[in-house]
Design a protein around this motif. Structure first.
Motif, PDB file in Angstrom:
ATOM      1  N   THR A 248       0.803  -0.966   0.123  1.00 41.24           N
ATOM      2  CA  THR A 248      -0.015  -0.124   0.115  1.00 41.24           C
ATOM      3  C   THR A 248       0.834   1.054   0.153  1.00 41.24           C
ATOM      4  N   LYS A 252       1.339   3.804  -3.188  1.00 40.23           N
ATOM      5  CA  LYS A 252       0.893   5.140  -2.751  1.00 40.23           C
ATOM      6  C   LYS A 252       1.920   6.255  -3.230  1.00 40.23           C
ATOM      7  N   THR A 258      -5.204   7.141  -4.880  1.00 41.80           N
ATOM      8  CA  THR A 258      -5.764   7.604  -3.572  1.00 41.80           C
ATOM      9  C   THR A 258      -5.260   6.225  -2.643  1.00 41.80           C
ATOM     10  N   TRP A 259      -5.186   6.491  -1.027  1.00 35.73           N
ATOM     11  CA  TRP A 259      -4.700   5.631  -0.420  1.00 35.73           C
ATOM     12  C   TRP A 259      -5.912   4.341  -0.339  1.00 35.73           C
ATOM     13  N   ALA A 262      -4.394   2.257  -3.779  1.00 38.90           N
ATOM     14  CA  ALA A 262      -3.178   1.844  -3.428  1.00 38.90           C
ATOM     15  C   ALA A 262      -3.422   0.675  -2.473  1.00 38.90           C
TER      16      ALA A 262
END
Length: 439
Positions: A248, A252, A258-259, A262
């Motif tokens: 993640t 990112k 976006t988080w 990700a």
């Protein structure tokens, strides 16, 4: 009558590995034939038998690579066939057979038990029947919960009955780490990229399916008490969290996602194949990490593929312990047997061999394709992920055949395939030992 006796005699004499190959192969052929029939397709759509076979192989291998838009091509019956093939692929031929035997009130023979151990990557015969029951309950229980949670989400865009069909198919596809969607086109779940409930439920299904049945059962049995967990479960937890969080953060930092996007890419990279962000938009560094995550894959005794999280963990432990002053080969206050290390390195070697050879052959069949595209495609096939940079529909006949072989090897496991190639009995002679320089 004579034919029945011959079949029984062949079943008794044939090794479990060969029976698994034959079983999966027959299901793929039957599935390909059913998907090829006009009753499986929407009016006005044409699909060759070879492409239908490709879809069936992808479904049974719980991969998700497709050469046709599934949602636009197949009607209700075709989607039902795909769902059954995915379920069989996730359960395994042997586990499905055990389930039917249990429903009929029958008993498990020695051969069936051997097949179950081979298919589920177990170490022994203890409490096989109880384990099979637990796996079936866990699988169907989580899939049912996933379908009920997805139903109201799909009802926002579809009528209740259509939404229920989408929810059931999606839950089966997600838990079995197949990555198939029937929403139309090749867009996967991009329309739900910002839908937190959909991303959350799908992530739960994918992670649960890829966590491993033995580890899941142990986790609930010990009520999440760390000290009581099996070593295998502890390794699975550590690797799963590390890969999810690490992936993640890297996605990112190396893309404009976006988080939430990700996170989802980090989840599905390890054998699910869904997408909320086009893989073709990834940077080269992100594609490299994505490919590594695909190659590692899920955990043992799960619906996912890859070389498995425990394999990479064990190989890393051996590499670091061998370079240390005290070579103890231990972790979490437990010593790992030498046989496990040997198996880990064998799996890694054959896994890399399949990916490299498959990539070379696909580049021969599709010389115009970029290396990034080919490496992602072949690794995705071997690790039964299903993610693609859009190359699958444009593959040549030869390249599609290579991809199907990679999916088949990835589903059964490279070691199982390698065992099929080993013939002859053990040699009685033992030769003089001599040192070899390494590194």
């Amino acid at each position: 009558m004579k034919m029945t006796k011959n079949i029984k005699r062949w079943f008794v004499k044939t090794s479990p590995a060969r029976l698994l190959v034959v079983g999966f192969g027959l299901v793929m052929l039957i599935g390909g034939f059913l998907l090829w029939l006009p009753i499986s397709r929407n009016p006005g759509t044409e699909v060759s038998f070879f492409d239908s076979l490709f879809e069936a192989v992808s479904a049974v291998c719980v991969t998700g690579l497709t050469v046709v838009p599934v949602g636009q091509t197949y009607n209700f019956f075709g989607r039902l066939v795909l769902a059954v093939l995915i379920q069989i692929g996730g359960m395994g031929i042997v586990l499905l057979g055990i389930g039917l035997i249990l429903l009929a009130g029958g008993k498990l023979g020695f051969k069936t038990r051997s097949l179950f151990i081979q298919a589920q990557n177990l170490m022994g015969y203890s409490e096989i029947l109880k384990m099979a029951r637990k796996i079936l309950w866990v699988m169907f229980g989580i899939e049912l919960a996933g379908a009920l949670l997805c139903w109201p989400i799909f009802m926002e865009n579809y009528d209740p009955w259509s939404a229920l069909g989408f929810a059931c198919f999606h839950s089966i596809s997600a838990f079995n780490n197949a990555g198939f969607d029937i929403l139309g086109g090749y867009d996967s779940l991009t329309m739900y990229a910002d839908n937190i409930p959909m991303v959350t439920v799908t992530s739960f299904l994918v992670i649960s399916g890829g966590f491993g049945f033995i580890a899941l059962i142990d986790l609930f049995k010990q009520k999440f008490h760390w000290r009581s967990l099996l070593l295998n479960t502890k390794i699975v937890i550590v690797m799963t969290l590390s890969l999810l969080i690490g992936g993640t953060i890297i996605f990112k930092l190396t893309t404009d996602q976006t988080w939430l996007e990700a996170w989802f890419q980090s989840v599905i990279a390890r054998t699910a194949g869904f997408a909320t962000y086009p893989l073709a938009n990834f940077s080269h560094s992100a594609i490299l990490i994505f490919t590594i995550l695909m190659f590692i894959g899920a955990s043992p005794n799960s619906t996912g593929g890859g070389v498995k999280t425990t394999t990479v963990f064990v190989a890393a432990v051996k590499a670091f312990s061998s370079s240390a002053e005290h070579d103890e080969d231990s972790v979490f206050y437990r010593r790992i047997p030498d046989l496990v290390f040997s198996k880990a390195f064998v799996v890694l070697f054959f896994g890399m061999f399949v990916v490299l050879c498959g990539s070379f052959l696909v580049m021969i069949g599709n010389p115009q394709a970029d290396m990034d595209q080919v490496l992602v495609e072949v690794t995705s096939a071997f690790a039964t992920v299903g993610s693609s940079m859009g190359l699958t529909p444009d593959l040549s006949f030869f390249s599609k055949a290579v991809i199907m072989i990679c999916m088949f090897i990835g589903r059964l496991g490279p070691v199982t395939i390698a065992n099929l190639l080993v013939t002859g009995s053990e040699k009685a002679a033992r030769y003089t030992e001599e040192n070899v320089l390494i590194g």
